[in-house]
Design an enzyme around this catalytic site. Structure first.
Site, PDB file in Angstrom:
ATOM      1  N   GLY A   1       7.682 -26.064  -6.899  1.00  0.00           N
ATOM      2  CA  GLY A   1       8.456 -26.716  -7.938  1.00  0.00           C
ATOM      3  C   GLY A   1       9.764 -27.214  -7.405  1.00  0.00           C
ATOM      4  O   GLY A   1      10.312 -26.690  -6.426  1.00  0.00           O
TER       5      GLY A   1
ATOM      6  N   GLY B   1      13.579 -28.938  -8.912  1.00  0.00           N
ATOM      7  CA  GLY B   1      14.432 -29.360 -10.000  1.00  0.00           C
ATOM      8  C   GLY B   1      15.555 -30.212  -9.456  1.00  0.00           C
ATOM      9  O   GLY B   1      15.577 -30.557  -8.279  1.00  0.00           O
TER      10      GLY B   1
ATOM     11  N   VAL C   1      11.794 -24.442  -5.658  1.00  0.00           N
ATOM     12  CA  VAL C   1      11.096 -23.184  -5.869  1.00  0.00           C
ATOM     13  C   VAL C   1       9.974 -23.091  -4.846  1.00  0.00           C
ATOM     14  O   VAL C   1       9.172 -24.017  -4.704  1.00  0.00           O
ATOM     15  CB  VAL C   1      10.539 -23.077  -7.295  1.00  0.00           C
ATOM     16  CG1 VAL C   1       9.849 -21.738  -7.487  1.00  0.00           C
ATOM     17  CG2 VAL C   1      11.634 -23.269  -8.307  1.00  0.00           C
TER      18      VAL C   1
ATOM     19  N   ASP D   1      15.920 -21.731 -25.562  1.00  0.00           N
ATOM     20  CA  ASP D   1      15.126 -22.802 -24.946  1.00  0.00           C
ATOM     21  C   ASP D   1      13.657 -22.398 -24.909  1.00  0.00           C
ATOM     22  O   ASP D   1      12.982 -22.556 -23.902  1.00  0.00           O
ATOM     23  CB  ASP D   1      15.634 -23.108 -23.541  1.00  0.00           C
ATOM     24  CG  ASP D   1      15.052 -24.415 -23.004  1.00  0.00           C
ATOM     25  OD1 ASP D   1      14.611 -25.245 -23.829  1.00  0.00           O
ATOM     26  OD2 ASP D   1      15.023 -24.600 -21.778  1.00  0.00           O
TER      27      ASP D   1
END
Length: 1321
Positions: A73, A75, A80, A188
């Site tokens: 991953g 961002g 990640v 969230d």
């Protein structure tokens, strides 16, 4: 903000990585004198330090005790990686956060997130194992959830069943309730942040927006994902933290159950309006309890929303099986105290760690101080393994990473206030003390723990459906292949290593080398270790390749607006930045960022309706549930790009090129040649069109509606009757030829084939495929012998060899017809005409034949002709041999070419004995294959009319009454009697058209000369009552004479010595059985014809008045009702009398004039008519025992119940002349076995009959009263005297059902003012 920006990687990390929280989770910056999160712990006393093994080639990179597997991953500010713990072999997710990309506020949020995650130890919350920090980087080691996001699960598998959704939702509720009890609000909650472990249990991740709250105090920070955000957040009000989570839980539950968002919009303003309206749709599949729960969670007023306690106690949550885990977790949440409950230490794990060489005191101190160093990480991982596997299989402790004290800038600050060591690294190199590359010892088992990962198939499935919210890899985070090749003296790098291996093993405790000595060149030094700086594509796009995640940077609306304002106005970078992608070195089999290729996910991802397609190579076509509007600026740029490189411009350029190529002056010769070619082509096309039209008119290539031209050119045949039923040109047929009427199944009786022509007691010989036709078997019988019964069974007619013979309808007066039969008695009337091909004789025989049919019929000519016309015209004339059918259906005028000798020499295949010139030709019958080839060598054409198609739906072969009707009885169910819409085998329209064309050419001249004379002769005799005068002569005729009547030719020719020998129907097959076990001729059981056709005049009781002189003789198969108990009725199996009729019933029903034999109704010579069977089949049902007649859908519907135990008088309902279309439709009410189209077609025929009977038939209506009275008398058992006088009225019972039906269809009388459409067909 960093938390928001990193949350994209956090979600990906959680999804693929175990949910390492949104952004980096770590401790606040360590103040002097306070413990800090240790990055790489300094070597403690007693820690094993095995020597580094010799270099054995490139190995996966390590970060501390973790061996990096691959990137899972990315961002905006985080990457990640999936890693494997070297000691426990557990899979973890490591989120690497670049602190240099975060401002002060966002950095504080990351510290807060780490602090909150330390407080949360719940089975359904992603666990934080370890925190490492350097000067630039933060490393968060979290639990790895191998099942991915629930969002991906929903995309791949669709919405969940409520049972499964309830299980998942309970786990979510326990986790959120646990947070609330800890005074933590998540803020969230969304499908992207709900992860699944290997066992598909929920793991909540991404606490980047979480915060601590005080009960009763309101929060005011706007955060979260717009589709999941509560309305008070959109309104900018202060809000109650737990109530915001409850709203988000309602949206999550809706998404789980429905697979869609309750509130969504193309723009943020639209979404805001929908959320503030509070209106959403409830799908039909959602249960009432689930709807109630969702509606009470998605309430605009926060104070009216359900609380967590109410949600746990809701009815929907109580459904299904008991869930002890849920109850236990909820109870623990309710018992939580403000202070954190610390689980007792696991001594087994501590002993195992001590055996590994880890100092026990150091471990205890780390646990008590919440250091979240490698001690606590190992302890937590071992505890998790112990819970899952109840075992602690550990390998030798690998070489521990040593803290590196670099000579110049690096120093190790050991804070004595705490046991944790904080290592300050001013510049993070590719190789640093915390990220040193260590080759594993040969003694270590690198295999991962069983149970940690799902099966490889599951992993492949997961990877194939996974999409990340981040775009292409940052080139600065990966080492390109060309750089790898430049490294001298090192073998090729394993593509699975995310970090380049520069040295085989560097033990920094043994040699504290300066940095420049670690690397051959300075090329690999990243001046800025910006692992987390997003690529330009993402920064400009703001959405990542999947569109913006709900909580990605844009989740903070202010920051999102700023990003939109900062975006360039030029062409979209979505396309311009893609060339940079190939430069990134793939570090594993699925590329550096772990994304599957685009095609792998499109099949499952296109199911999302909220798809935003943008022209980037790596853009996933599926939006997240929480994605907001696409970037307007990016879309504008995309449109600009499309404008620059649009297909329109390309087309314009192509057009210009073509103009340049062909726009110049063309040579005159070339132009002339081109023009000639064009003209030739046009002529050829025109010729082809004409040819096609001709072919269509003659031989349509495909089934098509009947050609109107063929009907127009068709000369009027015998009577006005034929033309009165003529369909107007404006009336299309009710059914297209492609419908079931023209299908050709192997076992369905054709509407006008063998099943049609055969008598009701006979069956098509095609059922016995191995048996010769009856014509072949009984052709040479002696004259005085009755033909044996037809050996055929039910009308499942197989296709007969097509011998397209032109069949002419022979209309004879009865005496002529009988006299022409070989077995005609001497006593027959002198009106017989010798068989000769002369037209005059044919006309006379035509009249006599018609009169014979009239005198022995049982209903008005109009109705008889209507039924028979439709029947004959819808014949698949070129497929079914009349030899397969009882000749009771075959009147002489129908099959003049069939030599109809006496019953002894009776052979359906042979002509009746009339040459083609003697009879008028009827197109549909010209194609019967069994007519002698000598009759006509040119097969005629005929196109079935709409009325035929409507009338002649075949009888289903599996026709049954309450119980199964015997196969023999099914033979009685000719298609016109069971208008059930079943498909049938017919001649294709192409062959029909061909036959019609040939036939018309042959007949036009001959028949045009004969038409008018025939009409005059026919109606003169009809009006003069010729049929009435025939009855007395018929009384003296022998049975052989009468057998010659085609309409009497039933295939059940029995030497009935008693009334019980009439027709045997087995009771066990649901039809009442006559006393005689079998007919003398072994006549096969023929299905009783359940007469569902309103055209058939069923009142066989009226038969006596049709000129039958002798009340004692009975012919149960003729319209004259017989004394023999053969009249088939629809009575139930227990009603043999009502079903088969007894002698008394036959006596009630009428007197048959065939000789004076009381019981020999079916003597050898007798060829009875089928009509009484028809009548009784429908009318003689016992009370309350309605016969189930299957329709074309296989659904049974009852036949008309009988009003009387015996035969029901039909009164005016069936016999009066219909005066208008309303009457026709009234008549349709009593047609149980008829399809709607057929009924309407029949109504059309009846309406034609109305005009007919008024103009031609001398008051048939007037005769009905007497007729009905006589019918009642016959029901009473009275014998009827000679009704020859009555027969001149041609009432409804004057004509057998097989009267010349096909005569009716080709002419529309001027008096008939309605078309088939108007008639309802």
């Amino acid at each position: 903000m960093a938390a928001a920006a990193a949350s994209g990687a956090g979600g990906a990390a959680g999804a693929g990585t175990g949910g390492a929280g949104p952004a980096g989770r770590l401790l606040p910056p360590p103040a002097p004198g306070s413990p800090a999160a240790p990055a790489a712990v300094s070597p403690a006393a007693g820690q094993p330090r095995p020597p580094a093994p010799a270099s054995r080639g490139p190995m996966p990179a390590r970060i501390g005790y973790y061996e990096i597997d691959r990137t899972i991953g990315k961002g905006n500010f985080a990457v990640v990686k999936r890693a494997t713990h070297l000691v426990t072999k557990a899979k973890v997710a490591i989120k690497i956060i670049d602190k240099t990309q975060l401002d002060e506020e966002n950095l504080k949020k990351i510290f807060r997130e780490v602090q909150i995650m330390k407080m949360l130890c719940h089975p359904h919350i992603i666990r934080l194992y370890q925190v490492m920090e350097t000067e630039r980087m933060i490393y968060l080691v979290t639990e790895y959830a191998s099942g991915g996001e629930i969002f991906d699960h929903l995309v791949a598998h669709g919405r969940m069943a409520e049972k499964e959704a309830r299980r998942k939702f309970k786990q979510i509720v326990t986790a959120v309730y646990f947070c609330h009890c800890r005074n933590i609000v998540h803020r969230d909650l969304k499908a992207e942040n709900l992860l699944l472990d290997a066992n598909l249990n929920i793991k909540i991740a991404d606490f980047g927006f979480s915060n601590l709250f005080t009960p009763g105090q309101l929060l005011k920070t706007w955060c979260g994902s717009p589709p999941y955000a509560a309305p008070e957040l959109f309104e900018g009000k202060e809000y109650d933290g737990p109530k915001v989570d409850i709203w988000s839980l309602g949206v999550v539950l809706y998404v789980l159950v429905c697979g869609a968002l309750p509130f969504d919009g193309s723009t943020l303003q639209n979404l805001r309006a929908r959320v503030l309206s509070g209106k959403f749709r409830i799908p039909f599949f959602m249960s009432t309890e689930c709807e109630h729960l969702i509606r009470h969670m998605l309430v605009l007023d926060p104070n009216k929303r359900l609380s967590m306690e109410q949600i746990c106690k809701h009815k929907w949550m109580k459904l299904g099986d008991a869930d002890p885990n849920f109850d236990r977790l909820i109870a623990e949440c309710q018992q939580l105290k403000e202070e954190r409950q610390v689980d007792p230490l696991n001594e087994d794990v501590l002993l195992a760690m001590e055996d590994m060489g880890l100092d026990k005191e150091q471990t205890l101190q780390s646990l008590r101080s919440d250091a979240y160093d490698h001690y606590s990480a190992i302890y937590s991982l071992l505890c998790d393994r112990h819970k899952r596997h109840k075992t602690l299989r550990l390998g030798a402790l690998p070489s521990m990473p040593r803290a590196l004290a670099f000579q110049a800038p690096v120093n190790i600050q050991a804070e004595q206030a705490g046991t944790a060591m904080n290592i300050s690294v001013p510049q993070v190199q590719l190789i640093n003390p915390e990220n040193q590359i260590v080759e594993p010892d040969g003694t270590l088992n690198l295999d991962s723990d069983e149970g940690e990962e799902p099966s490889p198939e599951a992993l492949v499935r997961y990877l194939s459906m996974r999409r990340h919210t981040v775009g292409v890899a940052d080139p600065r985070t990966e080492v390109m292949e060309d750089l790898q090749k430049l490294l001298p003296g090192f073998p090729g790098v394993n593509p699975q290593a995310p970090f380049l291996q520069v040295a085989p093993n560097v033990n920094f405790m043994h040699n504290l080398l300066p940095m420049q000595n670690l690397q051959p060149t300075g090329q690999l030094e990243y001046k800025e270790q910006s692992l987390l700086q997003p690529p330009t594509l993402q920064l400009l796009n703001g959405m990542g390749p999947l569109g913006r995640r709900a909580s990605d940077g844009g989740a903070n609306i202010q920051l999102h607006a700023q990003q939109l304002l900062k975006r360039p106005r030029g062409p979209s970078p979505l396309v311009t930045m893609t060339p940079a992608v190939p430069a990134v070195t793939p570090v594993d089999e699925e590329s550096s960022d772990g994304e599957p290729d685009q095609e792998a996910v499109q099949s499952s991802t296109y199911k999302d309706s909220n798809t935003l397609h943008l022209p980037t190579e790596r853009f996933s076509p599926v939006r997240r549930f929480s994605d907001g509007a696409a970037s307007i600026q990016a879309f504008k740029a995309h449109l600009e790009k499309m404008g620059n490189n649009s297909s329109i411009k390309q087309l314009q350029q192509e057009c210009e090129q073509l103009q340049k190529m062909y726009g110049g002056q063309i040579d005159e010769r070339t132009l002339e040649k081109t023009q000639q070619q064009h003209m030739l082509y046009q002529q050829e096309q025109h010729h082809q069109i004409l040819q096609q039209q001709i072919q269509d008119s003659i031989c349509p290539p495909q089934p098509s509606p009947p050609l109107q031209a063929a009907c127009e050119n068709q000369p009027a045949l015998l009577t006005h009757q034929l033309q009165r039923l003529r369909i107007q040109p404006s009336s299309p047929p009710p059914n297209h030829p492609n419908n079931h009427l023209f299908r050709q199944p192997s076992n369905s009786p054709p509407p006008m084939s063998s099943a049609m022509i055969q008598p009701h007691g006979a069956a098509s010989s095609s059922q016995f495929q191995g048996l010769p036709s009856r014509s072949a078997i009984f052709q040479q019988q002696p004259e005085n012998c009755s033909s044996p019964p037809n050996v055929a069974l039910t009308c499942l007619g197989m296709q007969q060899p097509a011998q397209s013979q032109q069949v002419t309808i022979q209309v004879q007066e009865p005496v002529d017809m009988l006299s022409n039969m070989p077995g005609t008695a001497a006593g027959s009337s002198g009106r017989g005409i010798s068989i000769s091909p002369s037209a005059g004789q044919m006309q006379m025989q035509h009249r006599t034949n018609l009169m014979a049919t009239l005198s022995y019929g049982h209903r008005p000519l109009s109705k008889q002709l209507s039924a028979d016309s439709a029947e004959a015209h819808s014949l698949n004339v070129n497929r079914f041999s009349p030899a397969n059918y009882d000749q009771a259906h075959l009147h002489p005028h129908l099959f003049s070419d069939q030599s109809r000798g006496s019953p002894s020499s009776y052979s359906p295949s042979t002509g009746v004995g009339f040459s083609p010139t003697q009879a008028l030709k009827v197109p549909p019958l010209d194609q019967f294959p069994t007519f002698p080839p000598s009759a006509h060598q040119q097969p005629p054409h005929y196109t079935t009319s709409a009325l035929q198609q409507a009338l002649l739906s075949p009888t289903p072969p599996d026709y049954t009454r309450h119980q199964q009707v015997p196969h023999i009885l099914q033979g009685l169910l000719s298609p016109r009697h069971s208008l059930t819409g079943h498909s049938d085998i017919r001649l294709p329209p192409t062959e029909f058209a061909q036959l019609i064309k040939r036939q018309q050419q042959q007949r036009q001249q001959q028949q045009q000369q004969q038409q008018q004379q025939e009409y005059q002769e026919l109606f003169r005799h009809m009006n003069q009552g010729d049929a009435g005068s025939l009855a007395p002569s018929l009384g003296g005729q022998s049975m052989t004479e009468r057998q010659a009547l085609s309409y009497q030719n039933a295939d059940s020719y029995h030497h009935h010595t008693s009334p019980q020998h009439l027709l045997q129907i087995r009771a066990q097959e649901c039809v009442s059985q006559a006393s005689s076990p079998t007919p003398p001729h072994g006549y096969a059981h023929q299905p009783a014809l359940m007469h569902s056709e309103s055209m058939e005049e069923d009142c066989s009781c009226e038969g006596a008045k049709d000129g039958f002189q002798d009340s004692k003789s009975s012919s149960t198969l003729t319209k004259g009702c017989h004394d023999s108990p053969l009249l088939l009725s629809t009575g139930g199996p227990g009603d043999p009398e009502s079903l088969l009729g007894t002698v008394s019933h036959a006596q009630e029903l009428g007197i048959h004039p065939y000789g004076h034999q009381p019981t020999a109704a079916f003597s050898k010579n007798k060829v009875p008519s089928r009509e009484p069977v028809i009548g009784n089949c429908m009318d003689r049902s016992s009370p309350g025992q309605a016969v189930e007649l299957p329709d074309h859908n296989g659904l049974g519907y009852p036949a008309r119940p009988s009003v009387h135990e015996h035969h029901r008088p039909r009164a005016l309902q069936r016999h009066h002349t219909i005066q208008n279309s309303d009457d026709a439709y009234v008549q349709l009410d009593n047609l149980p076995g008829m399809s709607l189209v057929a009924g309407k077609a029949l109504s059309s025929a009846r309406m034609s009959d109305a005009v007919l009977s008024q103009s031609s038939l001398m008051g048939s209506q007037q005769f009905q009263d007497g007729e009905n009275e006589e019918c009642g008398a016959s029901l009473g058992g009275h014998e009827h005297p000679d009704l020859s006088d009555g027969s001149q009225h041609l009432n409804s019972s004057c004509y057998p059902s097989t009267c010349i039906t096909d005569i009716l269809l080709s002419y529309k009388h001027p008096e008939v003012s309605f078309s088939m459409e108007q008639a309802g067909v």
